[in-house]
Design a protein around this motif. Sequence first.
Motif, short mmCIF file in Angstrom:
data_model
loop_
_atom_site.label_atom_id
_atom_site.label_comp_id
_atom_site.label_asym_id
_atom_site.label_seq_id
_atom_site.Cartn_x
_atom_site.Cartn_y
_atom_site.Cartn_z
N ILE A 80 0.86 -1.13 -0.12
CA ILE A 80 0.15 -0.13 -0.02
C ILE A 80 0.83 1.25 0.04
O ILE A 80 1.90 1.43 0.73
N GLY A 81 0.33 2.26 -0.69
CA GLY A 81 1.17 3.46 -0.73
C GLY A 81 2.62 3.29 -1.38
O GLY A 81 2.81 2.65 -2.45
N VAL A 82 3.58 3.76 -0.55
CA VAL A 82 4.99 3.44 -0.79
C VAL A 82 5.31 1.94 -1.04
O VAL A 82 6.37 1.67 -1.64
N GLY A 83 4.38 1.31 -0.43
CA GLY A 83 4.67 -0.56 -0.43
C GLY A 83 4.51 -0.40 -2.21
O GLY A 83 4.90 -1.72 -2.48
N THR A 84 3.69 0.30 -2.79
CA THR A 84 3.42 0.01 -4.34
C THR A 84 4.22 0.63 -5.10
O THR A 84 4.94 0.26 -5.89
N THR A 85 4.49 1.96 -4.61
CA THR A 85 5.44 3.01 -5.47
C THR A 85 6.81 2.68 -5.67
O THR A 85 7.21 2.86 -6.58
N LEU A 86 7.34 1.99 -4.56
CA LEU A 86 8.65 1.68 -4.66
C LEU A 86 8.94 0.52 -5.68
O LEU A 86 10.40 0.38 -6.12
N LEU A 87 8.00 -0.20 -5.75
CA LEU A 87 7.97 -1.26 -6.79
C LEU A 87 8.22 -0.85 -8.34
O LEU A 87 8.91 -1.53 -8.97
N LEU A 88 7.80 0.43 -8.56
CA LEU A 88 7.90 1.00 -9.74
C LEU A 88 9.59 1.41 -10.05
O LEU A 88 10.01 1.62 -11.09
N HIS A 89 10.46 1.27 -9.19
CA HIS A 89 11.85 1.48 -9.17
C HIS A 89 12.65 0.11 -9.11
O HIS A 89 13.89 0.05 -9.35
N CYS A 90 11.85 -1.03 -9.02
CA CYS A 90 12.56 -2.23 -9.22
C CYS A 90 12.52 -2.68 -10.59
O CYS A 90 11.69 -2.27 -11.36
N ASP A 91 13.54 -3.59 -11.00
CA ASP A 91 13.70 -3.74 -12.20
C ASP A 91 12.84 -5.24 -12.51
O ASP A 91 12.11 -5.45 -13.69
N LEU A 92 12.59 -6.21 -11.57
CA LEU A 92 11.71 -7.21 -11.90
C LEU A 92 10.95 -7.26 -10.60
O LEU A 92 11.41 -7.19 -9.28
N VAL A 93 9.53 -7.73 -10.67
CA VAL A 93 8.54 -7.92 -9.59
C VAL A 93 7.75 -9.06 -9.74
O VAL A 93 7.34 -9.39 -10.86
N TYR A 94 7.90 -10.00 -8.75
CA TYR A 94 7.21 -11.16 -8.73
C TYR A 94 6.09 -11.16 -7.60
O TYR A 94 6.31 -10.77 -6.16
N ALA A 95 4.90 -11.55 -7.90
CA ALA A 95 3.68 -11.41 -7.06
C ALA A 95 2.90 -12.66 -6.44
O ALA A 95 2.80 -13.37 -7.35
N ALA A 96 2.83 -12.73 -5.34
CA ALA A 96 1.89 -14.07 -5.10
C ALA A 96 0.44 -13.83 -5.18
O ALA A 96 0.01 -12.45 -5.57
N GLU A 97 -0.33 -14.67 -5.27
CA GLU A 97 -1.81 -14.75 -5.60
C GLU A 97 -2.33 -13.71 -4.35
O GLU A 97 -3.28 -13.22 -4.73
N SER A 98 -1.81 -13.74 -3.51
CA SER A 98 -2.56 -12.87 -2.21
C SER A 98 -2.21 -11.59 -2.24
O SER A 98 -2.79 -10.58 -1.56
N ALA A 99 -1.12 -10.90 -3.25
CA ALA A 99 -0.65 -9.62 -3.37
C ALA A 99 -1.89 -8.71 -3.59
O ALA A 99 -2.75 -8.74 -4.63
N ARG A 100 -1.91 -7.58 -3.08
CA ARG A 100 -2.84 -6.58 -3.16
C ARG A 100 -2.35 -5.35 -3.11
O ARG A 100 -1.21 -5.04 -2.31
N PHE A 101 -2.54 -4.43 -4.10
CA PHE A 101 -1.79 -3.13 -4.31
C PHE A 101 -2.84 -2.07 -4.13
O PHE A 101 -4.13 -1.94 -4.31
N ARG A 102 -2.32 -0.88 -3.76
CA ARG A 102 -3.24 0.53 -3.47
C ARG A 102 -2.33 1.47 -3.51
O ARG A 102 -1.45 1.54 -2.91
N LEU A 103 -2.88 2.43 -4.13
CA LEU A 103 -2.18 3.93 -4.14
C LEU A 103 -3.14 4.94 -3.52
O LEU A 103 -3.84 5.63 -4.29
N PRO A 104 -3.23 5.37 -2.18
CA PRO A 104 -4.42 5.93 -1.79
C PRO A 104 -4.23 7.47 -1.53
O PRO A 104 -4.86 7.91 -0.69
N PHE A 105 -3.53 8.08 -2.22
CA PHE A 105 -2.85 9.33 -2.03
C PHE A 105 -4.25 10.37 -2.08
O PHE A 105 -4.20 11.39 -1.33
N VAL A 106 -4.84 10.25 -3.38
CA VAL A 106 -5.85 11.23 -3.54
C VAL A 106 -7.03 11.41 -2.38
O VAL A 106 -7.43 12.30 -1.79
N PRO A 107 -7.44 10.00 -1.99
CA PRO A 107 -8.22 9.87 -0.90
C PRO A 107 -7.89 10.25 0.48
O PRO A 107 -8.82 10.74 1.32
#
Length: 254
Positions: free
Chosen positions: A104-131
């Motif tokens: 969530i938040g920086v937990g998602t945005t930092l991934l934009l700077h990674c070269d490869l991202v692998y996610a489990a079925e349980s992964a949930r992403f959120r960018l709650p800045f505007v709310p």
Amino acid sequence: MSEHIFTARADGVMRIEIRRPHKRNALDFAMYAALHAALEQGDADPAVRVMLLCGQAQVFSAGNDLDDFFDPRTLSLDSPVWAFMRTIAAVGKPLVAAVAGNAIGVGTTLLLHCDLVYAAESARFRLPFVPLGICPEFGSSSLLPQRIGHARAAELLFFGESFDAHTAWRFGLVNEVCGEAELMPRAHERARTLADLPQASLRLAKHLLKAPGARQTQQIMDDEMWHFMTRVRSDEARAAFRRLGAGAASRPAG
């Protein structure tokens, strides 16, 4: 070094683990400083060829710890938050991420700077800045539309709604979706494969991939930081955070 950031080296891979599950891996100042130090050390260590960033099976990161989020030091240019952000954006060695549970938040945005991202079925992403009455951060206002297009980026950033691992894969935010038990073995296997490649060539390939937008990304991150500092003091943001209620320190902030 924070007790909540664990590092280990093996076979040319440095694993950097966020380990604060009782707070859903919310990041505080000490953790940001430790992440910054780990990335710098890994990038400078000749024995490290690849870095692998992960959390636990239940959570990757719930974002910023709100106890630190409202600390005036968060908004200073020498904050460990901004030091970490600039370091992860500039690191020269390949950076792989393994994500399970909430990012969530920086937990998602930092991934934009990674070269490869692998996610489990349980992964949930959120960018709650505007709310939350704040604004996109960490280069996401530029990197996200570059990656997934303006319309999709606008939907994710405007509404701040959660999206699952398969949506992230379909949008091109993750390389592969794995079963829960397969996530870490798969991420380690890909990291070790990278570690076995010709290193000068690999680092040059990363540099060339990132070079066209590197200077622009740094400028955008600085611009976002200025707006973020303004927004976090706004009446809208104060009202949004008050709505989080008591015990909000471990809830996502971005």
